[in-house]
Design a protein around this motif. Structure first.
Motif, PDB file in Angstrom:
ATOM      1  N   ALA A 152       0.590  -1.268  -0.080  1.00 52.97           N
ATOM      2  CA  ALA A 152       0.116  -0.009   0.026  1.00 52.97           C
ATOM      3  C   ALA A 152       0.805   1.363   0.006  1.00 52.97           C
ATOM      4  O   ALA A 152       0.528   2.209  -0.581  1.00 52.97           O
ATOM      5  CB  ALA A 152      -0.906   0.065   1.170  1.00 52.97           C
ATOM      6  N   MET A 153       2.177   1.202   0.785  1.00 56.68           N
ATOM      7  CA  MET A 153       2.965   2.437   0.952  1.00 56.68           C
ATOM      8  C   MET A 153       3.612   2.662  -0.664  1.00 56.68           C
ATOM      9  O   MET A 153       3.741   3.825  -0.734  1.00 56.68           O
ATOM     10  CB  MET A 153       3.963   2.199   2.143  1.00 56.68           C
ATOM     11  CG  MET A 153       3.416   2.044   3.303  1.00 56.68           C
ATOM     12  SD  MET A 153       2.010   3.379   3.745  1.00 56.68           S
ATOM     13  CE  MET A 153       2.947   4.909   3.062  1.00 56.68           C
ATOM     14  N   ILE A 154       3.852   1.466  -1.288  1.00 64.10           N
ATOM     15  CA  ILE A 154       4.290   1.866  -2.557  1.00 64.10           C
ATOM     16  C   ILE A 154       3.522   2.634  -3.560  1.00 64.10           C
ATOM     17  O   ILE A 154       3.835   3.733  -4.219  1.00 64.10           O
ATOM     18  CB  ILE A 154       4.786   0.647  -3.337  1.00 64.10           C
ATOM     19  CG1 ILE A 154       5.982  -0.073  -2.371  1.00 64.10           C
ATOM     20  CG2 ILE A 154       5.076   0.673  -4.664  1.00 64.10           C
ATOM     21  CD1 ILE A 154       6.421  -1.624  -2.836  1.00 64.10           C
ATOM     22  N   ARG A 155       2.343   2.287  -3.491  1.00 60.69           N
ATOM     23  CA  ARG A 155       1.251   2.895  -4.309  1.00 60.69           C
ATOM     24  C   ARG A 155       1.133   4.252  -3.726  1.00 60.69           C
ATOM     25  O   ARG A 155       0.783   5.352  -4.537  1.00 60.69           O
ATOM     26  CB  ARG A 155      -0.172   1.986  -4.027  1.00 60.69           C
ATOM     27  CG  ARG A 155      -1.270   2.271  -4.943  1.00 60.69           C
ATOM     28  CD  ARG A 155      -2.201   1.354  -4.612  1.00 60.69           C
ATOM     29  NE  ARG A 155      -2.082   0.050  -5.729  1.00 60.69           N
ATOM     30  CZ  ARG A 155      -2.377  -0.161  -6.790  1.00 60.69           C
ATOM     31  NH1 ARG A 155      -2.812   0.986  -7.271  1.00 60.69           N
ATOM     32  NH2 ARG A 155      -2.073  -0.824  -7.614  1.00 60.69           N
ATOM     33  N   ILE A 156       0.971   4.500  -2.176  1.00 62.38           N
ATOM     34  CA  ILE A 156       0.651   5.763  -2.044  1.00 62.38           C
ATOM     35  C   ILE A 156       1.788   6.827  -2.310  1.00 62.38           C
ATOM     36  O   ILE A 156       1.726   7.802  -2.703  1.00 62.38           O
ATOM     37  CB  ILE A 156       0.608   5.615  -0.269  1.00 62.38           C
ATOM     38  CG1 ILE A 156      -0.884   5.106  -0.151  1.00 62.38           C
ATOM     39  CG2 ILE A 156       0.785   7.158   0.336  1.00 62.38           C
ATOM     40  CD1 ILE A 156      -0.881   4.813   1.391  1.00 62.38           C
ATOM     41  N   CYS A 157       3.056   6.175  -2.281  1.00 58.78           N
ATOM     42  CA  CYS A 157       4.413   7.306  -2.313  1.00 58.78           C
ATOM     43  C   CYS A 157       4.218   7.730  -3.773  1.00 58.78           C
ATOM     44  O   CYS A 157       4.723   8.881  -4.094  1.00 58.78           O
ATOM     45  CB  CYS A 157       5.493   6.373  -2.147  1.00 58.78           C
ATOM     46  SG  CYS A 157       5.787   6.296  -0.127  1.00 58.78           S
ATOM     47  N   LYS A 158       4.251   6.807  -4.783  1.00 59.08           N
ATOM     48  CA  LYS A 158       3.929   7.117  -5.953  1.00 59.08           C
ATOM     49  C   LYS A 158       2.798   8.195  -6.288  1.00 59.08           C
ATOM     50  O   LYS A 158       3.306   9.303  -6.922  1.00 59.08           O
ATOM     51  CB  LYS A 158       3.389   5.859  -6.952  1.00 59.08           C
ATOM     52  CG  LYS A 158       4.509   4.975  -7.332  1.00 59.08           C
ATOM     53  CD  LYS A 158       3.714   4.245  -8.341  1.00 59.08           C
ATOM     54  CE  LYS A 158       4.903   2.780  -8.507  1.00 59.08           C
ATOM     55  NZ  LYS A 158       4.215   1.688  -9.029  1.00 59.08           N
ATOM     56  N   GLU A 159       1.860   8.497  -5.688  1.00 59.03           N
ATOM     57  CA  GLU A 159       0.965   9.345  -5.783  1.00 59.03           C
ATOM     58  C   GLU A 159       1.396  10.646  -4.771  1.00 59.03           C
ATOM     59  O   GLU A 159       0.929  11.781  -5.118  1.00 59.03           O
ATOM     60  CB  GLU A 159      -0.541   8.721  -5.362  1.00 59.03           C
ATOM     61  CG  GLU A 159      -0.902   7.688  -6.183  1.00 59.03           C
ATOM     62  CD  GLU A 159      -2.231   6.971  -5.950  1.00 59.03           C
ATOM     63  OE1 GLU A 159      -2.709   6.106  -6.654  1.00 59.03           O
ATOM     64  OE2 GLU A 159      -2.803   7.686  -4.907  1.00 59.03           O
TER      65      GLU A 159
END
Lengths: 94, 321
Positions: free
Chosen positions: B162-169
């Motif tokens: 989830a954090m990978i996805r969030i960091c991209k955004e």
């Protein structure tokens, strides 16, 4: 209430030629809403060209408790891997 | 595909049992996955951290959301709308991760709106001008990125993903904020003052986002051992200060700290003492907007009850046909 909304697992095909990959889950009252919510939640930046949503209760998974015996059949079959076979250096394209 | 490493003899020599398997997985920098055995305290810590993080994203929609209708152009409106929608998305990724640990999503919401679970102290400050929207993007989202990038390697798989996805955004969030501020800084004196005023109000609360100093942090040691956290609060805070100073220079604003200066010996910026009593006060519920934030979230939940019920009723009717 949302408590009764079932959990769906979401799979997205990133682009043509790739498999659908699990990206996360969401809750929705029915399949149609699950698909729409999945679009808004997991593909806001063109991350996908196709989405599957599957009710989590319909997924059958291997149990981590039986991990070792369950995957044991592949553990001792090293001959299934190409590196098992010694081929002389001077034989090309193999 | 390589044949599996580790001979049967080597495996036999390792301590057996679930706890040993868990410790070994963490020590090898592999991820713990939902159906793995894990210590009760690890599960409780993960649920607490993920829920608190999810709540922060959801409550975090409010300070900026109130500016959507008042954004000065269609461009800024569209950007802000997309950003606030992302915050909602981040909250949902995280609730989904919390559910993999057996947490109940509606129970987490109930805990948030009854004040039994916390969210980031930063969202209890008001957004007084449109410059605050820019400063939140630059400093608050900047601090969040500092905190979250190492969490992409957190030991709990669903959280790390989830954090990978969030960091991209989040990168979009920070850049739109900085660009907004650059635009204001090219404007009138009044607009430049507005930016400086917003920086003055948000700088110290942003530093508090990293949590109490290491010496007072109750969870850090255990969370580091379990590789839930990768760096201490003070390490991350220092990194954030070092990143922000040249950005403030480029923008042409002054960070409101007379003790802020480069320390060549340490290779880092020194900075002034944080008012920890303020953080304690805001966390314990006595910040400028605590009551309002929770009341708005509660009203949204209660006012939306009929929609959830109608959708469930529709689904039941469709199924009966």
């Amino acid at each position: 209430m949302d408590k009764d909304w079932p959990l769906y697992e979401v799979f997205v095909r990133g682009k043509r030629g790739l498999n659908h990959v699990h990206v996360g889950s969401l809750r929705a009252p029915d399949d149609t809403m699950a698909l729409r919510n999945a679009r808004d939640l997991y593909t806001r930046r063109n991350e996908g060209v196709s989405i599957w949503v599957v009710p989590a209760r319909d997924i059958t998974a291997s149990s981590p408790d039986e991990k070792d015996p369950f995957f044991a059949p592949s553990g001792d079959k090293v001959y299934r891997h190409p590196t098992f076979y010694d081929i002389p250096e001077n034989v090309p394209h193999i | 595909m390589a044949p599996s490493t580790g001979t049967a003899e080597a495996r036999a020599a390792e301590p057996q049992g679930e706890a040993a398997h868990f410790e070994r997985t963490v020590a090898r920098d592999q991820r713990i996955e939902p159906r793995d055995w894990m210590p009760d305290a690890y599960r409780a810590t993960m649920v607490r951290q993920i829920a608190q993080h999810a709540h922060s994203e959801i409550i975090g929609m409010q300070p900026e959301g109130v500016w959507i209708t008042r954004a000065p152009s269609l461009r800024r409106k569209a950007i802000l709308l997309a950003k606030v929608q992302d915050e909602a998305g981040h909250g949902l990724y995280l609730y989904s991760a919390a559910e993999t640990l057996g947490a109940d999503r509606s129970e987490l919401t109930a805990k948030l709106i009854s004040g039994r679970q916390k969210y980031s102290s930063i969202f209890n400050y008001p957004t007084l001008t449109f410059a605050d929207v820019g400063v939140i993007g630059w400093l608050v989202d900047g601090a969040a990125i500092c905190n979250q990038v190492p969490l992409c390697r957190s030991s709990y798989g669903p959280y790390a993903r989830a954090m990978i996805r969030i960091c991209k955004e989040e990168s979009f969030h920070q850049r739109q904020g900085y660009e907004l501020l650059m635009t204001l800084m090219r404007g009138t004196d009044a607009q430049r003052e507005m930016v400086q005023d917003a920086v003055n109000r948000w700088w110290w609360p942003s530093l508090m986002m990293f949590g109490p100093p290491d010496a007072d942090s109750t969870h850090t040691a255990q969370s580091m051992a379990w590789k839930i956290k990768r760096h201490t609060n003070d390490e991350l805070r220092q990194r954030f200060v070092d990143m922000s100073v040249p950005q403030a220079d480029a923008l042409g604003v002054t960070l409101p700290d007379p003790d802020l200066r480069w320390n060549a010996e340490r290779g880092h910026h020194d900075f002034g003492e944080i008012d920890w009593s303020e953080l304690k006060r805001v966390i314990s519920g006595d910040g400028p907007c605590n009551a309002e934030r929770v009341a708005v979230r509660r009203a949204a939940h209660e006012d939306g009850a009929w929609v959830r019920e109608a959708a469930a009723a529709h689904a039941a009717k469709q199924e009966a046909r």
